[in-house]
Design an enzyme around this catalytic site. Sequence first.
Site, PDB file in Angstrom:
ATOM      1  N   LYS A 157     -29.428  73.898  38.480  1.00 21.66           N
ATOM      2  CA  LYS A 157     -29.970  73.112  37.370  1.00 21.66           C
ATOM      3  C   LYS A 157     -29.100  73.274  36.143  1.00 21.66           C
ATOM      4  O   LYS A 157     -28.728  72.298  35.477  1.00 21.66           O
ATOM      5  CB  LYS A 157     -31.410  73.538  37.077  1.00 21.66           C
ATOM      6  CG  LYS A 157     -32.118  72.748  35.973  1.00 21.66           C
ATOM      7  CD  LYS A 157     -32.018  73.393  34.599  1.00 21.66           C
ATOM      8  CE  LYS A 157     -32.838  74.655  34.508  1.00 21.66           C
ATOM      9  NZ  LYS A 157     -32.860  75.199  33.113  1.00 21.66           N
ATOM     10  N   THR A 176     -33.555  76.844  28.987  1.00 18.66           N
ATOM     11  CA  THR A 176     -32.200  76.314  29.099  1.00 18.66           C
ATOM     12  C   THR A 176     -32.305  74.831  29.428  1.00 18.66           C
ATOM     13  O   THR A 176     -32.785  74.460  30.500  1.00 18.66           O
ATOM     14  CB  THR A 176     -31.406  77.049  30.191  1.00 18.66           C
ATOM     15  OG1 THR A 176     -31.250  78.422  29.820  1.00 18.66           O
ATOM     16  CG2 THR A 176     -30.024  76.429  30.364  1.00 18.66           C
ATOM     17  N   LYS A 186     -25.015  78.312  25.666  1.00 16.87           N
ATOM     18  CA  LYS A 186     -25.530  78.754  26.969  1.00 16.87           C
ATOM     19  C   LYS A 186     -24.733  78.119  28.107  1.00 16.87           C
ATOM     20  O   LYS A 186     -24.499  78.743  29.143  1.00 16.87           O
ATOM     21  CB  LYS A 186     -27.012  78.404  27.100  1.00 16.87           C
ATOM     22  CG  LYS A 186     -27.645  78.797  28.444  1.00 16.87           C
ATOM     23  CD  LYS A 186     -27.608  80.311  28.686  1.00 16.87           C
ATOM     24  CE  LYS A 186     -28.188  80.666  30.055  1.00 16.87           C
ATOM     25  NZ  LYS A 186     -29.654  80.526  30.107  1.00 16.87           N
TER      26      LYS A 186
END
Length: 290
Positions: free
Chosen positions: A242, A99, A174
């Site tokens: 993150k 990701t 995502k």
Amino acid sequence: MSINVAFIGLGAMGYPMAGHLSNAGFNTTVYNRTEATATSWVNEYAKGSLKVTPRLAAIEANVVLLCVGNDDDVRSVVYGEDGVLAGMSAGDILIDHTTTSAELARELFQAANDLGIQFLDAPVSGGQAGAQNGKLTVMLGGNEQTYDAVIPLLNCYSQKHQLMGLSGSGQLTKMVNQICIAGIVQGLSEALHFAGKAGLDPTQVVDVISKGAAQSWQMENRSSTMIKGEFDFGFAVDWMRKDLGIVLDEAKTNGANLPITALVDQFYGQVQANGGRRFDTSSLITLLNK
């Protein structure tokens, strides 16, 4: 089935994903920064082998897959004399399951394309359990022909995969996923907290409302551990922060308004400050149950 694959990054997600590829009969070579982990993987999956650099792992591979930590980690295994691009050949395919930012995905597409290498950004959702059970969801960005070529690999560890558009589209999808999760976990935390304060049995409450419109994956899979105050598993708060940082940076670029996501990100910052950096993301409830 004669495809040679290299898998770079054997963390909680990559380790079982590479294992599914090996079990499916693909010739699988692995690289991991901690070599002991790669050695353990090879001992578990006798058909596989390990190499000591990403470049060496990629040399004989037709498809190279990455699943590491963040943008900088990806760059560290892709570029340079020991990076995968140094070992890949024109016509090979590079898939990044990390990701990352959409900006990095577009950067990698261009770097690979300059060498005649195809690239797909392909972040996953489903957590460690999804990786272990081969039930991940994969969101991809890139060329349709490239996507079609790797479907047999994706089928090894996912229950759903879909090409979402050009490079970067997988990472953008995502981000949408993480926005949804952030809001749902905060809502579930507040609901369970409210149930307790109202004198209700939270377990009974969940049993009832999970059969109606309030049902969610988080409710089904995390409510019981949230009620028990158990958080030492699952997707870590550090990683969620993150991801939400990537989301909020992208929102500044595209003009999206994400007030709830920004607020929940701050809440996760409080969990980190309280020592919960490695807690599961459902630990948001700890800020309420004081």
